[in-house]
Enzyme design. Structure first.
Site, PDB file in Angstrom:
ATOM      1  CG  ASP A  41      60.554  55.423  47.770  1.00  0.00           C
ATOM      2  OD1 ASP A  41      59.421  54.765  48.383  1.00  0.00           O
ATOM      3  OD2 ASP A  41      61.034  56.221  48.692  1.00  0.00           O
ATOM      4  CD  GLU A 101      53.428  54.670  52.031  1.00  0.00           C
ATOM      5  OE1 GLU A 101      53.360  55.686  52.590  1.00  0.00           O
ATOM      6  OE2 GLU A 101      54.276  53.999  52.270  1.00  0.00           O
TER       7      GLU A 101
END
Length: 310
Positions: free
Chosen positions: A31, A208
């Site tokens: 991420d 997401e």
């Protein structure tokens, strides 16, 4: 992992991947979020190696990247953050942006034992390296009995107005929401808007990791879809002429095992450089569910449509 990878977080030649992307952080660094400061680049990532929020620095996006430090050490965590039902303390998907006062704002996801859900937190520091200190004793947004909220990201429009984006899985297939906030990045100043919904079969009910980019022709919302360790995770984008949409998804996938030449599995959790010239994202280093390294690809643009170069 090789000794060279540990020392500089830079991949040896043997780990090179085919296609348009290169492996630039050869360790578990999922991420990734990138920000520029004082002539250097800082990358922040989900917790790993005993660090709550990993932060690494490099002179250029291609590296070499210095070994990571902890931008949000446990002593700085607010009291609402705690271990989940399995006893794990996880700080997920950080995103760092610069505020108008010159300080840096960190968004992150963490578990709230008192609430029983994943929530969004915020912290500030004078530099991207941290350590960051909480902006308040309570989370910004919290889940409910119907699901969690995760993956916060900041966006500042061309008029200087600031927004918080995040994934909402409260009740059914997930959505990506946009919340107007003041310049402090933590005080809401209006009602939130749903920008995107999980509507396609290949998304498996999941959208997401939002990244919003302003182009002269309009807005480009990058997002990840499907389950992150499924082997079918991918990144795509949607475009709109106005900030609040409607957003139209591009067909297919922008980053996938196929579009990246077959060598990277589960590409997602992306961020785009401030200039819009590069995209960073994670991908499986060995197998789905294992360590995820950070990859870099060069971006070109055809109006509001991104394209991979190289």
């Amino acid at each position: 992992m090789t000794a060279a990878g540990l020392a500089l977080l830079s991949p040896p030649k043997a780990r090179a991947r085919p296609g348009a992307a290169r492996l630039v952080i050869d360790r578990d660094f999922p991420d990734p979020s990138i920000v520029e400061f004082n002539g250097g680049h800082y990358a922040h990532a989900t917790n790993s190696g005993g660090r709550n929020v990993q932060v690494a620095r490099a002179d250029g996006l291609r590296g070499p990247w210095q070994p990571p430090a902890d931008a949000l050490p446990s002593a700085e965590l607010p009291k609402w953050v705690g271990p989940d039902a399995r006893g794990r303390l996880n700080i997920w998907a950080p995103h760092v942006s610069r505020r108008t006062d010159g300080t840096f704002l960190l968004y992150y996801t963490a578990f709230h034992p008192g609430d029983g859900h994943q929530c969004l937190g915020a912290a500030v520091a004078g530099t991207p390296a941290g350590p960051f200190t909480p902006t308040g004793p309570q989370p910004l947004v919290c889940g409910s009995g119907r699901g969690d909220v995760i993956d916060p990201a900041a966006f500042v429009d061309s008029d200087g107005l600031r927004y918080l984006l995040y994934k909402d899985s409260r009740g059914g297939p997930s959505t990506i929401r946009l919340l107007p906030v003041n310049q402090d990045g933590v005080t809401p100043r209006g009602r939130e808007t749903v920008l995107l919904r999980a509507t396609r079969p290949e998304e498996a009910g999941v959208v997401e990791a939002p990244t919003l980019v302003r182009r002269p022709e309009g807005y480009v919302l990058f997002y990840s879809a499907n389950t992150f360790a499924s082997g079918n995770y991918f990144t795509n984008y949607a475009t709109a002429s106005t900030l609040t949409g409607p957003y139209t998804k591009a067909p297919g996938a922008f980053l996938s095992t196929r579009t990246l030449g077959g060598g990277i599995t589960d590409p997602g959790g992306q961020d785009v450089s401030e200039s819009g010239s590069h995209i960073v994202f994670h991908g499986d280093l060995v197998e789905p569910g294992g360590p995820r390294g950070t990859y870099l690809a060069e971006l070109g643009w055809n109006g509001s449509r991104p394209k991979l170069l190289g």
